[in-house]
Design a protein around this motif. Structure first.
Motif, short mmCIF file in Angstrom:
data_model
loop_
_atom_site.label_atom_id
_atom_site.label_comp_id
_atom_site.label_asym_id
_atom_site.label_seq_id
_atom_site.Cartn_x
_atom_site.Cartn_y
_atom_site.Cartn_z
N UNK A 6 30.39 50.40 45.37
CA UNK A 6 29.26 50.33 44.45
C UNK A 6 28.00 50.34 45.30
N UNK A 7 27.27 51.46 45.30
CA UNK A 7 26.12 51.60 46.19
C UNK A 7 24.96 50.70 45.76
N UNK A 40 39.33 49.34 34.60
CA UNK A 40 39.17 48.34 33.55
C UNK A 40 37.70 48.00 33.34
N UNK A 41 37.40 47.44 32.16
CA UNK A 41 36.01 47.11 31.85
C UNK A 41 35.39 46.12 32.83
N UNK A 42 36.12 45.15 33.38
CA UNK A 42 35.50 44.30 34.40
C UNK A 42 34.97 45.09 35.60
N UNK A 43 35.63 46.23 35.92
CA UNK A 43 35.12 47.09 37.00
C UNK A 43 33.73 47.61 36.65
N UNK A 44 33.55 48.01 35.39
CA UNK A 44 32.25 48.52 34.96
C UNK A 44 31.20 47.41 34.95
N UNK A 45 31.60 46.21 34.57
CA UNK A 45 30.67 45.08 34.59
C UNK A 45 30.24 44.76 36.02
N UNK A 46 31.20 44.81 36.95
CA UNK A 46 30.86 44.58 38.35
C UNK A 46 29.91 45.67 38.85
N UNK A 49 26.40 45.12 37.96
CA UNK A 49 25.79 43.92 38.51
C UNK A 49 25.93 42.70 37.64
N UNK A 50 26.88 42.73 36.69
CA UNK A 50 27.02 41.64 35.73
C UNK A 50 28.28 40.79 35.96
N UNK A 51 29.07 41.11 36.99
CA UNK A 51 30.34 40.40 37.19
C UNK A 51 30.65 40.40 38.68
N UNK A 52 30.12 39.42 39.39
CA UNK A 52 30.30 39.37 40.83
C UNK A 52 31.73 38.97 41.19
N UNK A 53 32.28 39.56 42.25
CA UNK A 53 33.63 39.16 42.67
C UNK A 53 33.63 37.73 43.17
N UNK A 54 34.75 37.04 43.04
CA UNK A 54 34.83 35.65 43.53
C UNK A 54 34.70 35.60 45.05
N UNK A 59 34.44 43.46 47.93
CA UNK A 59 33.35 43.91 47.08
C UNK A 59 33.66 45.24 46.40
N UNK A 60 34.76 45.88 46.80
CA UNK A 60 35.17 47.13 46.17
C UNK A 60 35.75 46.84 44.78
N UNK A 61 35.49 47.70 43.81
CA UNK A 61 36.07 47.48 42.48
C UNK A 61 37.57 47.77 42.48
N UNK A 62 38.23 47.35 41.41
CA UNK A 62 39.65 47.63 41.24
C UNK A 62 40.49 46.37 41.21
N UNK A 63 41.02 46.03 40.03
CA UNK A 63 41.74 44.78 39.84
C UNK A 63 43.25 44.97 39.67
N UNK A 64 43.72 46.21 39.78
CA UNK A 64 45.16 46.45 39.68
C UNK A 64 45.49 47.76 40.37
N UNK A 65 46.69 47.84 40.91
CA UNK A 65 47.10 49.06 41.60
C UNK A 65 48.62 49.08 41.70
N UNK A 66 49.13 50.27 42.02
CA UNK A 66 50.55 50.42 42.31
C UNK A 66 50.69 51.19 43.61
N UNK A 67 51.82 51.03 44.27
CA UNK A 67 52.05 51.77 45.51
C UNK A 67 53.17 51.16 46.31
N UNK A 68 53.14 51.38 47.63
CA UNK A 68 54.20 50.94 48.53
C UNK A 68 53.67 49.91 49.51
#
Length: 323
Positions: A6-7, A40-46, A49-54, A59-68
């Motif tokens: 998020x620039x 997800x919508x929390x990504x858009x809120x972050x 500037x309305x939803x700071x990460x804990x 600081x990168x967005x993204x609250x779920x993922x899949x992979x190895x």
């Protein structure tokens, strides 16, 4: 590694491709080579500037993922490099690699694809913890979910139906209402045409309502509840402030509750993961519930994915293909 950062606070256009150092696993953590990341919508809120990460989260967005899984920190048990998983993340999912507590991972096996799996953690953790753990929804009860065609809504409808609940939903078009019914809703109300309060009162009221709208819906939700009913609030698209007459909470023994997922402790999230593994994962493996996928975007097209989500034209989940 490549990632989306998020620039500055703003619209979808502030998301940009960048290079970041690869994460290393701390104690109890794994590093996942990301195949797909959920949007997800929390990504858009972050992003706005309305939803700071804990504290301590990426600081990168993204609250779920899949992979190895590619590496494990000390203290990790139950997973090893090479395992395919999906995971709830503290942040950082819009990247080629991400670190997260191993206790927040769930296995990807059977006929479940990595694309499907990326749609699961944020919505399933949210719905299970709020509707079933906090709300105590049980078979035979009447359940109303607002935004039934959203990622949260499509998940809530399917899970409630799988556990013998009578499900009702609201959505904003005939197409979206039809999608809700196809997923298991008994009736879907087009909120542009129908008054869900009147409709639910005729049915005897809802035992539980899951709402992410807030604003004027809060007072209307209370009227739509059955006596002893519960309103579970998880977001406020119309705003969190409203004037309420609370007399009916006392006279009708109503409950207002709710939660947000991201700020909860690692232990609390691990407990939700354990419940999902026990009660929900068998349903997913059996094909009795499944994520509803709206559209896939490339990682570098994250701005288009956010624009799609914020248009509210989507039905189900949006994902980014990372690798």
């Amino acid at each position: 590694m490549k990632a989306i950062e998020i620039s500055q606070a703003g619209g979808p256009e502030v998301l940009r491709l960048c290079d970041r150092p690869m994460p290393r696993p701390a104690y109890g953590e794994v590093v996942i080579k990301v195949a797909y990341a959920g949007v997800n919508r929390p990504d858009a809120l972050q992003r706005a500037g309305l939803y700071n990460p804990p504290e301590g989260a990426s600081d990168l967005p993204g609250l779920e993922a899949s992979g190895e899984i590619v590496s494990c920190g000390r203290g990790v048990s139950g997973f090893k490099p090479g395992d395919q998983v999906c995971a709830l993340l503290p942040g950082g999912g819009y990247a080629e690699y991400v670190a997260t507590p191993a206790a927040h991972c769930l296995p990807v096996s059977g006929g479940l694809s990595l694309k499907q799996a990326a749609c699961l953690p944020e919505t399933y953790f949210t719905v299970w913890s709020n509707v079933f753990m906090r709300g105590g929804l049980q078979g035979g009860q009447r359940f109303l979910v607002h935004g039934g065609s959203s990622g949260i809504g499509t998940t809530a409808i399917q899970l409630a139906k799988a556990f013998g609940v009578r499900v009702f939903a609201t959505a904003g078009s005939a197409e979206k209402c039809a999608a809700c019914i196809d997923l298991g809703a008994e009736v879907a109300f087009n909120y542009r045409e129908d008054d869900f309060v009147d409709k639910m009162q005729v049915l005897g009221g809802a035992d539980l309502i899951l709402d992410m709208v807030g604003g004027s819906y809060i007072q209307r939700n209370l009227k739509a509840l059955a006596d002893d009913g519960k309103l579970v609030q998880i977001a406020f698209l119309q705003g969190p402030k409203v004037e309420l007459n609370l007399v009916q909470l006392m006279t009708r023994r109503l409950t207002i509750t709710g939660s947000t997922l991201r700020p909860q402790s690692d232990l609390a999230k691990a407990r939700i993961a354990d419940e999902l593994r026990q009660h929900v994962w068998p349903l997913i493996m059996a094909g009795k519930v499944a994520p509803v996928l709206d559209q896939e975007f490339a990682l570098e097209d994250a701005p288009d994915a956010h624009a799609r989500m914020e248009s509210s034209a989507h039905i189900g989940k949006i994902v980014l293909k990372v690798s």
